[in-house]
Write a protein that holds these residues in place. Structure first.
Motif, PDB file in Angstrom:
ATOM      1  N   VAL A 198       1.104   3.162  -2.178  1.00  0.00           N
ATOM      2  CA  VAL A 198       1.221   3.441  -0.756  1.00  0.00           C
ATOM      3  C   VAL A 198       0.853   2.225   0.100  1.00  0.00           C
ATOM      4  O   VAL A 198       1.457   1.999   1.167  1.00  0.00           O
ATOM      5  N   GLU A 199      -0.098   1.398  -0.334  1.00  0.00           N
ATOM      6  CA  GLU A 199      -0.474   0.234   0.466  1.00  0.00           C
ATOM      7  C   GLU A 199       0.706  -0.732   0.595  1.00  0.00           C
ATOM      8  O   GLU A 199       1.012  -1.219   1.691  1.00  0.00           O
ATOM      9  N   ASP A 200       1.393  -0.995  -0.507  1.00  0.00           N
ATOM     10  CA  ASP A 200       2.550  -1.890  -0.471  1.00  0.00           C
ATOM     11  C   ASP A 200       3.657  -1.301   0.408  1.00  0.00           C
ATOM     12  O   ASP A 200       4.336  -2.031   1.141  1.00  0.00           O
ATOM     13  N   ALA A 201       3.845   0.008   0.342  1.00  0.00           N
ATOM     14  CA  ALA A 201       4.890   0.647   1.137  1.00  0.00           C
ATOM     15  C   ALA A 201       4.623   0.478   2.628  1.00  0.00           C
ATOM     16  O   ALA A 201       5.544   0.219   3.409  1.00  0.00           O
ATOM     17  N   CYS A 202       3.383   0.604   3.044  1.00  0.00           N
ATOM     18  CA  CYS A 202       3.028   0.421   4.454  1.00  0.00           C
ATOM     19  C   CYS A 202       3.257  -1.025   4.888  1.00  0.00           C
ATOM     20  O   CYS A 202       3.808  -1.290   5.961  1.00  0.00           O
ATOM     21  N   THR A 203       2.852  -1.958   4.014  1.00  0.00           N
ATOM     22  CA  THR A 203       2.962  -3.384   4.342  1.00  0.00           C
ATOM     23  C   THR A 203       4.419  -3.815   4.470  1.00  0.00           C
ATOM     24  O   THR A 203       4.796  -4.499   5.431  1.00  0.00           O
ATOM     25  N   GLY A 240       5.956  -2.820   7.698  1.00  0.00           N
ATOM     26  CA  GLY A 240       5.305  -3.281   8.916  1.00  0.00           C
ATOM     27  C   GLY A 240       4.558  -2.200   9.659  1.00  0.00           C
ATOM     28  O   GLY A 240       4.394  -2.274  10.883  1.00  0.00           O
ATOM     29  N   MET A 241       4.089  -1.204   8.923  1.00  0.00           N
ATOM     30  CA  MET A 241       3.382  -0.091   9.556  1.00  0.00           C
ATOM     31  C   MET A 241       1.877  -0.328   9.506  1.00  0.00           C
ATOM     32  O   MET A 241       1.343  -0.749   8.495  1.00  0.00           O
ATOM     33  N   SER A 242       1.222  -0.071  10.625  1.00  0.00           N
ATOM     34  CA  SER A 242      -0.221  -0.287  10.713  1.00  0.00           C
ATOM     35  C   SER A 242      -0.906   0.999  11.162  1.00  0.00           C
ATOM     36  O   SER A 242      -0.272   1.902  11.716  1.00  0.00           O
ATOM     37  N   LEU A 269      -3.856  12.870  11.137  1.00  0.00           N
ATOM     38  CA  LEU A 269      -3.945  11.506  11.655  1.00  0.00           C
ATOM     39  C   LEU A 269      -4.955  10.745  10.807  1.00  0.00           C
ATOM     40  O   LEU A 269      -6.087  11.202  10.612  1.00  0.00           O
ATOM     41  N   VAL A 270      -4.548   9.592  10.262  1.00  0.00           N
ATOM     42  CA  VAL A 270      -5.441   8.796   9.410  1.00  0.00           C
ATOM     43  C   VAL A 270      -5.624   7.418  10.031  1.00  0.00           C
ATOM     44  O   VAL A 270      -4.688   6.824  10.563  1.00  0.00           O
ATOM     45  N   GLU A 271      -6.858   6.920   9.959  1.00  0.00           N
ATOM     46  CA  GLU A 271      -7.215   5.673  10.620  1.00  0.00           C
ATOM     47  C   GLU A 271      -7.320   4.487   9.666  1.00  0.00           C
ATOM     48  O   GLU A 271      -7.491   3.348  10.098  1.00  0.00           O
ATOM     49  N   SER A 272      -7.243   4.745   8.352  1.00  0.00           N
ATOM     50  CA  SER A 272      -7.423   3.666   7.381  1.00  0.00           C
ATOM     51  C   SER A 272      -6.691   4.007   6.090  1.00  0.00           C
ATOM     52  O   SER A 272      -6.267   5.151   5.884  1.00  0.00           O
ATOM     53  N   LEU A 273      -6.590   3.007   5.222  1.00  0.00           N
ATOM     54  CA  LEU A 273      -5.936   3.222   3.938  1.00  0.00           C
ATOM     55  C   LEU A 273      -6.679   4.255   3.103  1.00  0.00           C
ATOM     56  O   LEU A 273      -6.060   5.107   2.456  1.00  0.00           O
ATOM     57  N   SER A 274      -7.998   4.215   3.137  1.00  0.00           N
ATOM     58  CA  SER A 274      -8.766   5.181   2.356  1.00  0.00           C
ATOM     59  C   SER A 274      -8.555   6.604   2.876  1.00  0.00           C
ATOM     60  O   SER A 274      -8.440   7.558   2.094  1.00  0.00           O
ATOM     61  N   GLU A 275      -8.490   6.756   4.206  1.00  0.00           N
ATOM     62  CA  GLU A 275      -8.233   8.082   4.773  1.00  0.00           C
ATOM     63  C   GLU A 275      -6.834   8.559   4.407  1.00  0.00           C
ATOM     64  O   GLU A 275      -6.626   9.748   4.126  1.00  0.00           O
ATOM     65  N   PHE A 280       2.179   6.335  13.935  1.00  0.00           N
ATOM     66  CA  PHE A 280       1.599   7.183  14.972  1.00  0.00           C
ATOM     67  C   PHE A 280       2.005   6.645  16.335  1.00  0.00           C
ATOM     68  O   PHE A 280       1.803   5.475  16.645  1.00  0.00           O
ATOM     69  N   LEU A 281       2.589   7.502  17.138  1.00  0.00           N
ATOM     70  CA  LEU A 281       3.011   7.153  18.491  1.00  0.00           C
ATOM     71  C   LEU A 281       2.009   7.763  19.457  1.00  0.00           C
ATOM     72  O   LEU A 281       1.824   8.983  19.471  1.00  0.00           O
ATOM     73  N   ASP A 282       1.349   6.927  20.257  1.00  0.00           N
ATOM     74  CA  ASP A 282       0.224   7.428  21.053  1.00  0.00           C
ATOM     75  C   ASP A 282       0.564   7.693  22.511  1.00  0.00           C
ATOM     76  O   ASP A 282      -0.329   7.904  23.336  1.00  0.00           O
ATOM     77  N   GLY A 283       1.866   7.716  22.849  1.00  0.00           N
ATOM     78  CA  GLY A 283       2.255   7.998  24.227  1.00  0.00           C
ATOM     79  C   GLY A 283       2.520   9.467  24.473  1.00  0.00           C
ATOM     80  O   GLY A 283       2.140  10.337  23.673  1.00  0.00           O
ATOM     81  N   ASP A 284       3.176   9.762  25.593  1.00  0.00           N
ATOM     82  CA  ASP A 284       3.507  11.141  25.950  1.00  0.00           C
ATOM     83  C   ASP A 284       4.334  11.800  24.847  1.00  0.00           C
ATOM     84  O   ASP A 284       5.182  11.158  24.218  1.00  0.00           O
ATOM     85  N   GLU A 285       4.091  13.090  24.647  1.00  0.00           N
ATOM     86  CA  GLU A 285       4.862  13.864  23.675  1.00  0.00           C
ATOM     87  C   GLU A 285       5.766  14.850  24.407  1.00  0.00           C
ATOM     88  O   GLU A 285       5.326  15.543  25.333  1.00  0.00           O
ATOM     89  N   MET A 286       7.017  14.870  24.028  1.00  0.00           N
ATOM     90  CA  MET A 286       8.004  15.785  24.602  1.00  0.00           C
ATOM     91  C   MET A 286       8.716  16.515  23.480  1.00  0.00           C
ATOM     92  O   MET A 286       8.837  16.017  22.356  1.00  0.00           O
TER      93      MET A 286
END
Length: 236
Positions: free
Chosen positions: A23-28, A31-33, A51-57, A80-86
């Motif tokens: 999963v770490e390689d897949a994120c890298t 370009g997902m952070s 919602l997860v804040e780190s690789l371990s989570e 994760f998109l942190d703007g308005d949700e519609m």
């Protein structure tokens, strides 16, 4: 069209599916952070969406979801998109508009704004009625270029899947204000205030319909007007 970046994840690698160990390689490579969202592919509302804040989570949440297999063992990892949700309800061309006319293409009811998310995720409607955290946007917002673009993308998506009845697409804005599609619901919740004591049980599509001047029954009748049936195949 703008869609949230994502990839599929499971305990073991499959075609187009990442193994949990990778999963770490897949994120890298994508370009997902962090933060990110991990959720079951087959789910119900927001159940299991985390919602997860780190690789371990991410690893911990994915491991727990795969082990429980409440909705199967296939997950999606998503930016994760942190703007308005519609959320946008799309109707098929066969459904009449509130004025009785018919559109040549799929068309949208007014978008519904979602608020009061918990941990970045809208709570499951079985726990919190959507009428408590959702409202149709004001008419003047329909002129906002970002909203216009979002609706156009949702209409295009409905056409791509050849939706034959009402569907619902959830969208969120990124940090630049661009709305991205992240959840296309081919079978959206369609509950309504059908009996005393359920006055707060409008679904998201019903909230949108009321902003268009319909009541809940009007929405159901518009869906019924788009009924279709398969013709028998000769010789079958």
């Amino acid at each position: 069209m703008p869609v949230a970046r994502s990839f599929l994840l499971s305990g073991t690698a499959k075609e187009n599916v990442c193994a949990l160990a990778d999963v770490e390689d897949a994120c890298t490579t994508r370009g997902m952070s962090f933060p990110m969202i991990v959720k079951p592919v087959r789910g119900r509302g927001s159940q299991g969406v985390t919602l997860v804040e780190s690789l371990s989570e991410l690893r911990d949440a994915a491991t727990a979801l795969i082990a429980a297999a409440t909705f199967g063992d296939m997950l999606m990892v998503e930016e994760f998109l942190d703007g308005d949700e519609m959320t946008v309800t799309l109707m098929p061309p066969a459904s009449p508009r509130p004025d009785g006319s018919r559109a040549p293409t799929h068309w949208a009811l007014p978008p519904v704004y979602r608020f009061d998310q918990r941990g970045g995720v809208a709570p499951y409607n079985g726990d919190v009625p959507v009428t408590a955290n959702s409202i149709a946007i004001a008419p003047e917002r329909l002129l906002d270029p970002a909203i216009v673009g979002m609706i156009d993308s949702c209409v295009s998506a409905a056409a791509l899947v050849d939706a034959r009845t009402a569907i619902r697409i959830d969208c969120r804005a990124d940090r630049d204000g661009l709305f991205k599609l992240f959840d296309l619901n081919m079978k959206p919740n369609m509950t309504g205030p059908g009996r005393p004591g359920r006055e707060d049980q409008d679904c998201l599509s019903a909230i949108a319909a009321r902003a268009e001047g319909w009541n809940y029954v009007d929405l159901l009748l518009a869906m019924l007007a788009a009924k279709w049936r398969l013709e028998p195949v000769e010789g079958a």
